[in-house]
Design a protein around this motif. Structure first.
Motif, PDB file in Angstrom:
ATOM      1  N   UNK A 112       0.881  -1.200  -0.059  1.00  0.00           N
ATOM      2  CA  UNK A 112      -0.144   0.171  -0.187  1.00  0.00           C
ATOM      3  C   UNK A 112       0.908   1.158   0.150  1.00  0.00           C
ATOM      4  N   UNK A 113       2.088   1.131   0.435  1.00  0.00           N
ATOM      5  CA  UNK A 113       3.005   2.203   0.516  1.00  0.00           C
ATOM      6  C   UNK A 113       3.841   2.408  -0.830  1.00  0.00           C
ATOM      7  N   UNK A 114       3.423   1.743  -1.646  1.00  0.00           N
ATOM      8  CA  UNK A 114       4.073   1.745  -3.124  1.00  0.00           C
ATOM      9  C   UNK A 114       5.446   0.854  -3.126  1.00  0.00           C
ATOM     10  N   UNK A 115       5.659   0.142  -2.174  1.00  0.00           N
ATOM     11  CA  UNK A 115       7.019  -0.375  -2.016  1.00  0.00           C
ATOM     12  C   UNK A 115       6.826  -2.041  -2.116  1.00  0.00           C
ATOM     13  N   UNK A 116       6.054  -2.307  -3.149  1.00  0.00           N
ATOM     14  CA  UNK A 116       5.819  -4.055  -3.405  1.00  0.00           C
ATOM     15  C   UNK A 116       7.054  -4.807  -3.419  1.00  0.00           C
ATOM     16  N   UNK A 117       8.197  -4.149  -3.506  1.00  0.00           N
ATOM     17  CA  UNK A 117       9.573  -5.054  -3.354  1.00  0.00           C
ATOM     18  C   UNK A 117       9.666  -5.481  -2.103  1.00  0.00           C
ATOM     19  N   UNK A 118       9.235  -4.812  -1.094  1.00  0.00           N
ATOM     20  CA  UNK A 118       9.337  -5.322   0.279  1.00  0.00           C
ATOM     21  C   UNK A 118       8.296  -6.380   0.689  1.00  0.00           C
ATOM     22  N   UNK A 119       7.348  -6.602  -0.082  1.00  0.00           N
ATOM     23  CA  UNK A 119       6.008  -7.425   0.428  1.00  0.00           C
ATOM     24  C   UNK A 119       6.537  -8.572   0.927  1.00  0.00           C
ATOM     25  N   UNK A 120       5.849  -9.075   2.130  1.00  0.00           N
ATOM     26  CA  UNK A 120       6.117 -10.422   2.569  1.00  0.00           C
ATOM     27  C   UNK A 120       5.982 -11.528   1.941  1.00  0.00           C
ATOM     28  N   UNK A 167       9.966   3.894 -15.222  1.00  0.00           N
ATOM     29  CA  UNK A 167      10.789   4.672 -15.413  1.00  0.00           C
ATOM     30  C   UNK A 167      12.055   4.123 -16.283  1.00  0.00           C
ATOM     31  N   UNK A 168      12.563   2.949 -16.013  1.00  0.00           N
ATOM     32  CA  UNK A 168      13.530   2.352 -16.501  1.00  0.00           C
ATOM     33  C   UNK A 168      13.409   2.136 -17.818  1.00  0.00           C
ATOM     34  N   UNK A 191      15.589  -5.262 -21.276  1.00  0.00           N
ATOM     35  CA  UNK A 191      16.507  -4.644 -20.207  1.00  0.00           C
ATOM     36  C   UNK A 191      15.907  -4.034 -19.172  1.00  0.00           C
ATOM     37  N   UNK A 192      14.752  -3.905 -19.194  1.00  0.00           N
ATOM     38  CA  UNK A 192      13.961  -2.837 -18.200  1.00  0.00           C
ATOM     39  C   UNK A 192      14.407  -3.450 -16.797  1.00  0.00           C
ATOM     40  N   UNK A 193      14.205  -4.879 -16.642  1.00  0.00           N
ATOM     41  CA  UNK A 193      14.363  -5.229 -15.228  1.00  0.00           C
ATOM     42  C   UNK A 193      15.643  -4.831 -14.580  1.00  0.00           C
ATOM     43  N   UNK A 194      16.690  -5.407 -15.009  1.00  0.00           N
ATOM     44  CA  UNK A 194      18.042  -4.961 -14.713  1.00  0.00           C
ATOM     45  C   UNK A 194      18.169  -3.409 -14.417  1.00  0.00           C
ATOM     46  N   UNK A 195      17.743  -2.591 -15.607  1.00  0.00           N
ATOM     47  CA  UNK A 195      17.876  -1.235 -15.511  1.00  0.00           C
ATOM     48  C   UNK A 195      16.951  -0.543 -14.279  1.00  0.00           C
ATOM     49  N   UNK A 196      15.983  -1.079 -14.173  1.00  0.00           N
ATOM     50  CA  UNK A 196      15.078  -0.717 -13.069  1.00  0.00           C
ATOM     51  C   UNK A 196      15.845  -1.195 -11.630  1.00  0.00           C
ATOM     52  N   UNK A 197      16.488  -2.152 -11.492  1.00  0.00           N
ATOM     53  CA  UNK A 197      17.324  -2.487 -10.434  1.00  0.00           C
ATOM     54  C   UNK A 197      18.318  -1.414 -10.118  1.00  0.00           C
ATOM     55  N   UNK A 198      18.972  -1.116 -11.167  1.00  0.00           N
ATOM     56  CA  UNK A 198      20.030  -0.011 -11.098  1.00  0.00           C
ATOM     57  C   UNK A 198      19.625   1.279 -10.567  1.00  0.00           C
ATOM     58  N   UNK A 241       6.924  -0.960  -9.047  1.00  0.00           N
ATOM     59  CA  UNK A 241       6.329  -0.853 -10.364  1.00  0.00           C
ATOM     60  C   UNK A 241       6.885   0.541 -11.203  1.00  0.00           C
ATOM     61  N   UNK A 242       6.791   1.484 -10.345  1.00  0.00           N
ATOM     62  CA  UNK A 242       7.282   2.833 -10.801  1.00  0.00           C
ATOM     63  C   UNK A 242       8.937   2.817 -11.405  1.00  0.00           C
TER      64      UNK A 242
END
Ligand SMILES: [Zn+2]
Ligand SMILES: [Zn+2]
Length: 345
Positions: A103-111, A298-299, A149-156, A293-294
């Motif tokens: 809900x905070x927009x930080x899906x990457x931390x979802x348990x 952007x990437x 390449x979106x996924x690795x670019x988004x990681x960086x 997701x954002x």
């Protein structure tokens, strides 16, 4: 053409590259997936091999259990449901959408976070099914190989956002060291250049990788074994895109007092760490995992706009030749920081 063929003549089977046991991937028939409610079926155009796929291939990732279709860096075309015909990039993270972090927009931390190519079948295949909310529309006319390449670019990109918040001054006024010339390291260097970073150094022990980074020309490149004097307490920002004990100790030696150490790599979790220097020099150490997701959106835009260069360093291979791509990567025989596999050539 390909899509029309598919719609007229629905297939029960597809080709996929399956991780079957340690150091073995097999190109074979697998059942073609059918979308559940809320999901779309995607014809995969291009899918990158990630360092984490290599980690699984070595049998070192307990979370990826064979037999499993790996691959999560994918671009393709929707072939079912109301988005049919839309070219998309996949957000490979499957999250609950309702917990506090989501809900905070930080899906990457979802348990509850899961990943395609790990908890679900991946994209080293002709088709995949995924929830429609995980689809990101590709800009018109974009090359799907670049979009993969979106996924690795988004990681960086995510890592640099986190770093920026902790740097005392903007990185455009400082020096940065990137350890590791794979795609995440290289994309970090390209992003740093686009942000006007004053001086960017990149090191890698693989001479082929160094040569590619030199040709791209976005940073100064060196071998840390040959020129250890470059690791010298002088960088405002150090990015460890490898994540081993040796690279962590290198990072701590390289970062200047008050600087930021950004830890992205996931090679080995443990080992010695000089916490005395971290304390005495007020180093900020930041762990970073994936992207929101954002960040992916952007990437994708940055890759499309040319901000990250012409991307000619990507090597393309047919998915049918995926096994040799894995063994070449394993042997350190490839100069390309990213191999993108094509299921439909
Ligand atoms: Zn990846
Ligand atoms: Zn969640």
């Amino acid at each position: 053409m390909l899509m029309e063929g598919f719609l007229q003549n629905e297939q029960k089977h597809m080709k996929a590259l399956v991780y079957t046991s340690a150091n073995k991937v097999t190109y074979r028939d697998e059942p073609s997936p059918e979308p559940a409610r809320g999901e779309a079926k995607i014809l995969i155009d291009a899918v990158g091999i990630c360092g984490s796929d290599m980690h699984a291939y070595h049998g070192e990732d307990a979370r990826r259990v064979p037999p499993l279709i790996l691959g999560h860096e994918a671009a393709g075309i929707v072939v079912s449901g109301n988005q049919t015909g839309q070219r998309v990039v996949l957000n490979p993270l499957i999250t609950c959408g309702t917990c506090k972090d989501c809900r905070d927009g930080r899906n990457n931390l979802c348990a509850e976070r899961k990943l395609i190519g790990m908890n679900y079948p991946g994209a080293f295949a002709e088709y995949i099914t995924i929830h429609e909310k995980n689809l990101i529309p590709m800009p018109e006319g974009m090359n799907p190989v670049h979009a993969a390449l979106t996924e690795p670019a988004a990681t960086s990109l995510h890592a640099l956002h986190l770093a920026q918040r902790s740097l005392h001054r903007p990185i455009s006024e400082g020096r940065a060291l990137v350890i590791g010339g794979g795609s995440v390291g290289l994309l970090a260097a390209l992003l740093l250049r686009s942000q006007g970073c004053l001086e960017i150094l990149l090191c890698d022990t693989n001479p082929l990788r160094r040569e590619t980074a030199i040709q791209i020309g976005c940073c100064n490149v060196f071998d840390p074994d040959q020129e250890p004097e470059n690791i010298n307490n002088s960088f405002e920002l150090v990015i460890d895109a490898v994540g081993m004990e040796t690279t962590r100790s290198m990072s701590i030696r390289a970062v200047r007092p008050g600087g930021v150490l950004m830890h992205i790599g996931l090679q080995h979790g443990s080992g010695d760490c000089d916490f005395r220097k971290i304390t005495l020099s007020e180093i900020t150490v930041i762990g970073t995992y994936t992207y929101t997701h954002r960040d992916l959106q952007a990437a994708l835009q940055k890759l499309h706009s040319g901000t990250l260069g012409d991307l000619t360093w990507i090597e393309e291979r047919p998915l049918a030749e995926g096994a040799s791509a894995f063994s070449d990567l394993n042997g350190g025989r490839l100069a390309a920081p990213k191999i993108v596999l094509l299921p439909h050539v």
